[in-house]
Each structure stands twice: as C-alpha cells, then as structure tokens.
Design a protein around this motif. Sequence first.
Motif, mmCIF file in Angstrom:
data_model
loop_
_atom_site.group_PDB
_atom_site.id
_atom_site.type_symbol
_atom_site.label_atom_id
_atom_site.label_comp_id
_atom_site.label_asym_id
_atom_site.label_seq_id
_atom_site.Cartn_x
_atom_site.Cartn_y
_atom_site.Cartn_z
ATOM 1 N N SER A 104 -96.727 52.800 41.962
ATOM 2 C CA SER A 104 -95.861 52.525 43.105
ATOM 3 C C SER A 104 -96.607 52.342 44.424
ATOM 4 C CB SER A 104 -94.856 53.664 43.265
ATOM 5 O OG SER A 104 -94.089 53.476 44.440
ATOM 6 N N ARG A 128 -93.549 43.685 38.431
ATOM 7 C CA ARG A 128 -93.789 44.931 37.693
ATOM 8 C C ARG A 128 -94.748 44.661 36.539
ATOM 9 N NH1 ARG A 128 -90.924 49.570 37.172
ATOM 10 N NH2 ARG A 128 -89.034 48.707 38.124
ATOM 11 N N SER A 134 -91.851 53.216 36.521
ATOM 12 C CA SER A 134 -91.320 53.890 37.701
ATOM 13 C C SER A 134 -91.028 52.880 38.814
ATOM 14 C CB SER A 134 -92.312 54.956 38.171
ATOM 15 O OG SER A 134 -91.727 55.774 39.165
ATOM 16 N N TYR A 135 -90.545 53.393 39.966
ATOM 17 C CA TYR A 135 -90.205 52.483 41.060
ATOM 18 C C TYR A 135 -91.459 51.760 41.531
ATOM 19 C CZ TYR A 135 -91.079 57.047 43.311
ATOM 20 O OH TYR A 135 -91.577 58.274 43.658
ATOM 21 N N GLY A 154 -88.614 42.878 39.020
ATOM 22 C CA GLY A 154 -88.742 44.009 38.108
ATOM 23 C C GLY A 154 -89.164 43.652 36.703
ATOM 24 N N SER A 166 -85.462 56.699 39.409
ATOM 25 C CA SER A 166 -86.921 56.563 39.516
ATOM 26 C C SER A 166 -87.424 55.260 38.916
ATOM 27 C CB SER A 166 -87.616 57.735 38.827
ATOM 28 O OG SER A 166 -87.324 57.751 37.449
ATOM 29 N N ASN A 167 -86.547 54.493 38.270
ATOM 30 C CA ASN A 167 -86.941 53.220 37.669
ATOM 31 C C ASN A 167 -86.581 52.018 38.536
ATOM 32 O OD1 ASN A 167 -85.535 54.818 34.878
ATOM 33 N ND2 ASN A 167 -87.734 54.595 35.143
ATOM 34 N N ALA A 168 -86.086 52.258 39.758
ATOM 35 C CA ALA A 168 -85.663 51.172 40.629
ATOM 36 C C ALA A 168 -86.838 50.296 41.053
ATOM 37 C CB ALA A 168 -84.973 51.740 41.867
ATOM 38 N N TYR A 171 -87.255 52.344 45.917
ATOM 39 C CA TYR A 171 -86.662 53.679 46.007
ATOM 40 C C TYR A 171 -86.889 54.209 47.421
ATOM 41 C CZ TYR A 171 -85.543 58.552 44.972
ATOM 42 O OH TYR A 171 -84.978 59.799 44.979
ATOM 43 N N ASN A 188 -84.270 43.634 37.384
ATOM 44 C CA ASN A 188 -84.659 44.975 36.950
ATOM 45 C C ASN A 188 -83.637 45.504 35.962
ATOM 46 O OD1 ASN A 188 -86.804 46.881 37.359
ATOM 47 N ND2 ASN A 188 -85.289 48.277 38.228
ATOM 48 N N TYR A 191 -81.508 49.569 38.604
ATOM 49 C CA TYR A 191 -81.316 49.484 40.050
ATOM 50 C C TYR A 191 -82.262 48.474 40.699
ATOM 51 C CZ TYR A 191 -78.862 53.940 39.445
ATOM 52 O OH TYR A 191 -78.004 54.928 39.037
ATOM 53 N N TYR A 194 -82.506 51.632 45.270
ATOM 54 C CA TYR A 194 -81.821 52.927 45.207
ATOM 55 C C TYR A 194 -82.213 53.708 46.447
ATOM 56 C CZ TYR A 194 -79.969 57.315 43.288
ATOM 57 O OH TYR A 194 -79.250 58.465 43.084
#
Length: 324
Positions: A104, A128, A134-135, A154, A166-168, A171, A188, A191, A194
């Motif tokens: 991140s 990603r 994770s975010y 994402g 936590s997967n946004a 965040y 994604n 989210y 978030y």
Amino acid sequence: LNPARKFNINLGDNMAGCTLVDGTSAGTYPASVSNFILNPDLTSLSLSQSGNDVIVGSDAIYLHGSSGNDANDGSSATFAVKTFKRARERLYATGGNTIIVVGSANLGNADETSDWDLSFNPNAKVLRGLGYLSYMVLIPSGKTLTLSDITIDGNKENVYTGTGASNAIIYSDGGGLIIKDGAKIQSNTFYGAYLTRATSSVRMEGGEISDCAYGIHHVSGESFAMTGGLIHSNTSYGLYTNNVKTLDIGGTAKISENSNGVYVVSVDSIRITGGQITENSSYGLNIYRNISSNISALLISGGDFSNNGAYGLYAASGNANQYY
C-alpha cells in the motif's frame, strides 16, 4: 528489462503463435490469466494452456509503501520504490504505462505527495499487483488525497481480493478524498473507496468510480459532497453512507447504472439540489428503515430520480424537517 537478469520461459507446443503474458509470482499460469506483466525477479515461468498474450519484460514501476525505497529504480517488486511521488518520476523518465502496487502507498510516508495525477501519459495507470490483496492507497487522519487525470485499477479480472474494508482500492482512516476531472477508481472485487472515522470526508467534483461492488462506502464520517463526476456500473451500491453527518449531491453529479444508486443510513443532513440519480436497477435514493428517523434535515430542491428499477426516492420512515 535489466539485461543481466535471465529468464527460462517454458512454452508447450500449444503456445505456438501466441504472444507472451505477465506474472508477478513463480508458477504456471492458465489461459484464464491475461493482461499481466512479467516480474523481472522471476527466473522461470510456465504457461499451461494457449490463449495468453505474454509480454516478456516490462516498463512498469513497482511501488511498495512499507518495504520500498525511493533510492530504488522500481524495476521489480524487489527494487520497489516507496512513494507514488517517486513512482511517477520513474514512470515519466522511462516512458512506461503502469505503476504496480505490491504494498500500500501511504500518504503518511515522508516525502509522499498528496496530489496524484498521471497527466503526462493518458494511457498510464496504477494497477494492483497479482497476489496483492490489501488496500492500494492509505489516507491517514490529517491527510487529504487529491486525484486528477489518473486511473487506479484494482485488477479484479486477475485478483480476487475478498470482501473486507482492507481490500479496498482506497482506504481512508480519517483522511479526506478529493476526486477531480480525469480521475478513475475502477475494477475492484468489493470496495472502490472505503472511508471511516469521524474526520473522513469525500468531495467529488469530477471523475468516475466504476466496476466494483460498492463504488464508495462511507461510514462514521464527516461529509460526502458530490457536485460532478459519475458513479456507475457498481454491482451492489454506487454510494453507501452510514452515520455520516452530511450528504450533499448537486451540480452535474450522476449516479447511474448501479444495482442501487444511493443508500443512506443515519445521516444528519441530506441536501439534493441537482444532479442525476437515474437508471439504477433497484433504488435510486434509499433512506433506509426506522434509522432514517435520525435525519434532522432533508432538503430536495432539484435533481432527477427517473428510470430506476424500484423507486426513484424511497424513505422507510423519518422525522424530516424539510422536504421539497
């Protein structure tokens, strides 16, 4: 690629005539994996089926906000840079198209910039990395991220992150988010953005949020204001707000073609003065059940709520002081 790094790429006879793919971890990749970039750290890669487009090598820049180092060149996950600021500099210098997030980006890091854009290259994006769940961006309290002329993707076609906050893609832990023209948050598993904690806020003046389950999920925050831009093609909610003090939608804002447009729980004040909440497959604006009695002021003086599948505007109950 660094010419000092060698690759053994094992291709079966059924790969004849194919162009090569992209993998960020060792292993065998089936035909269902596509559009990925070969990590220069790998020493071998096997493809089990035909159908992949494989690109040997990469002009991507790798970013890891924890273990990265801005003294690195960003040429692989091992040599990742630490900040978006440095990743942008390297992408510009190399003429590349992709910043790959393998840890991140954190606006709390020293030397990190709060203004993100890739305007020098309209084809560039922040993506990603395979295997990173994770975010992609963390906005801590006291920081505000401004996005313009940038795509943050994402990569849900190739990465199933799971369904947690936590997967946004983005965040916010009490920070602010400003979205301007040319910014895109997209693709994604769950989210797009978030946001949580009392100081968190969103101001959307332009840009797009699309192809997630929730475009924006904002809980226990200060404010959400949207005067422009588009939230569309999200499979659960375009905008979900819970225990946010103020919600303002107006101007040229458009929330369209989501499953549900706007879902409101326990918001102190709602003002809809313009914009469009249209063509969502279920509700347009849904002020949900008895908890909507917490709303102290509801003002609707403009806007278009047409062509939604269930209701354009639905309020289960409440003590609205103003309604127009």
